[in-house]
Scaffold this active site. Structure first.
Site, short mmCIF file in Angstrom:
data_model
loop_
_atom_site.label_atom_id
_atom_site.label_comp_id
_atom_site.label_asym_id
_atom_site.label_seq_id
_atom_site.Cartn_x
_atom_site.Cartn_y
_atom_site.Cartn_z
N LYS A 22 24.21 37.22 103.65
CA LYS A 22 24.18 38.50 102.93
C LYS A 22 24.21 38.29 101.42
CE LYS A 22 28.17 41.17 102.38
NZ LYS A 22 28.27 41.39 100.95
N CYS A 118 33.23 47.85 98.14
CA CYS A 118 34.45 47.67 98.93
C CYS A 118 35.69 48.06 98.13
CB CYS A 118 34.61 46.19 99.28
SG CYS A 118 33.93 45.75 100.85
N ARG A 123 36.67 46.29 90.22
CA ARG A 123 35.65 45.25 90.07
C ARG A 123 34.78 45.60 88.88
NH1 ARG A 123 33.47 44.07 96.11
NH2 ARG A 123 32.57 42.19 95.25
N ASP A 306 36.42 35.79 100.71
CA ASP A 306 35.84 36.56 101.82
C ASP A 306 36.36 36.11 103.19
OD1 ASP A 306 34.46 38.11 100.07
OD2 ASP A 306 32.52 37.13 100.36
N ARG A 398 28.15 46.34 107.56
CA ARG A 398 27.56 46.00 106.25
C ARG A 398 27.22 44.52 106.18
NH1 ARG A 398 31.15 46.47 101.75
NH2 ARG A 398 29.44 45.22 100.98
#
Ligand code: UD1
Length: 417
Positions: A22, A118, A123, A306, A398
């Site tokens: 991704k 998210c 961010r 992640d 996603r």
């Protein structure tokens, strides 16, 4: 609202191939905008995930054409005529910001709003904007829109205050068509940056140094088309390895690049998971889970943020007390309260979580709060006694292409309802 219903306690066993990443696909799709070819760019190994559909929708809103079939995506930017991305689209996905650099390079102008994404803490995009300014863009903010303009960007030296993945990618893409040479210092070193470099060079750009902290981009007049296969998703791979380990199963992952997972494999081994690597596969052979003394998330080649939530899921069942520190994002512990619903024992102090391993977890109803938090909840659901229901699975879609089908193939009882 769809949800996952998971009947826990099944050992996962089998083999799975891993599709494209991704986090490579998104900047590469954005970079397609740079092309002045009349022909299609062909991207192979593209995962059929929601983020791909959203990026496609954004490209189409700019006038691009796109077709997707069997994990191949064709993009044609011949008739691109728009350099504004609406607030609605910007809010759908943080990665919409990747279009800033390429649109600016192509049109001399770009108009966007602050991106959504998210809920893992603030961010900002200051590093993106600062870098674009250094390349000669004039940046203005009005009515919630950010406009950047420059008839033609010029090469320069950029020192990033932090090796931001997104800022590094945006600035590489902006610099590809700039006049002269750009040097980016303190660049992010993630494998996805290398993939973007390889893609851009296949289009005819001149980018060097990806994978190190200094990037050198020699501006070219134009770039064309190519057929390109993106790298496998190391985060999906890591999630599945952890899924096998948490159930005490055995799983062979194929079509991956094991070295992208070195830090993850090292930490999993520390946690009592036996793993075997070949040139393009990794296998979880057995697990006897034990706590890890410390785990810090870090920029690559460190342990990826992640995989922090999925790894924490694994540690909830590991003997002893583990200490996990999230160094990249401010608010990336929202999965903790959900994990506790399954009777995990976790205490958070600031950016550190202390996880005391328990003998068993009990199924519960939980909410996926973001993409990787959602994956962590699936993992504990697979290991827990009884039934777990994960709500809000749109977050999981996603980034994972039908996770329930992959896990179902290796013996999990997980259903989309
Ligand atoms: C990318 C990944 C995401 C991963 C993250 C860190 C994609 C599509 N997403 O996100 O999955 O979790 O890298 O590996 O590739 N920051 C600033 N100012 C900026 C930019 C970033 O302060 O202008 C901060 C962020 O708030 C964060 C840190 O830098 O605390 C890391 O962010 P960054 O590396 O930019 O992550 P993303 O590119 O957003």
């Amino acid at each position: 609202m769809t949800k996952f219903v998971i009947k826990g306690g099944k050992k996962l066993e089998g083999t799975l191939p891993i599709k494209g990443a991704k986090n490579s696909m998104l900047p590469i799709m954005a970079a397609a905008v740079l092309s002045s070819s009349r022909e299609d760019i062909e991207l192979q190994n593209i995962p059929a995930i929601v983020d791909m559909q959203v990026m496609t929708k954004i490209l189409q809103s700019l006038g691009a054409k796109a077709k997707f079939a069997q994990n191949t995506l064709w993009i044609n930017v011949r008739d691109l005529q728009n350099y504004t991305i609406t607030e609605e689209l910007m809010q759908e996905m943080r990665s919409s910001i990747f279009l800033m650099g390429p649109l600016l390079a192509r049109f001399g102008k770009v108009r966007v709003t602050y991106p959504g994404g998210c809920s893992i803490g603030p961010r900002p995009i200051d590093l993106h904007l600062k870098g674009l300014e250094a390349l000669g863009a004039r940046i203005r903010e009005e009515n919630g829109y950010i406009t950047a303009s420059a008839p033609r960007l010029h090469g320069t030296e950029i020192h990033l205050d932090y090796p931001s993945v997104g800022a590094t990618e945006n600035l590489i893409m902006a610099a590809v068509l700039a006049r002269g040479k750009t040097l980016i210092y303190n660049a992010a070193k993630e494998p996805e940056i290398v993939d973007l470099q390889n893609f851009l060079n296949a289009l005819g750009a001149d980018v060097r140094g990806a994978g190190t902290e200094t990037l050198r981009i020699r501006g070219v007049e134009s770039v064309g088309r190519c057929t390109y296969r993106i790298i496998p998703d190391r985060i999906v791979a890591g999630t599945y390895l952890m899924a096998a380990a948490i159930t005490g199963g055995r799983l062979l992952l194929e079509q991956i690049i094991p070295e992208h997972l070195d830090a993850v494999v090292a930490k999993m081994k520390e946690a009592g998971v036996e793993l075997v690597a070949t040139a393009d596969s990794l296998e979880v052979v057995s697990s006897d889970l034990r706590a890890v003394e410390t785990l810090h998330t870090l920029p690559y080649p460190g342990f990826p943020t992640d995989l922090q939530a999925p790894m924490m899921a694994l540690l909830t069942l590991a003997r002893g007390e583990s200490k996990v520190t999230e160094s990249i994002f401010e608010a990336r512990f929202r999965h903790v309260d959900e994990l506790k619903r399954l009777r995990a024992q976790i205490n958070v102090e600031g950016r550190t979580a202390l996880i005391r391993g328990v003998e068993k977890l009990s199924g519960a109803e939980v909410q996926a709060t973001d993409l990787r938090a959602g994956a962590a909840l699936v993992l504990v659901g697979l290991a827990a006694e009884g039934q777990t229901v994960v709500h809000n699975i749109k977050h999981i879609d996603r980034g994972y292409e039908r996770i329930e089908e992959d896990l179902g193939k290796i013996g999990a009882e997980i259903y989309r309802v």
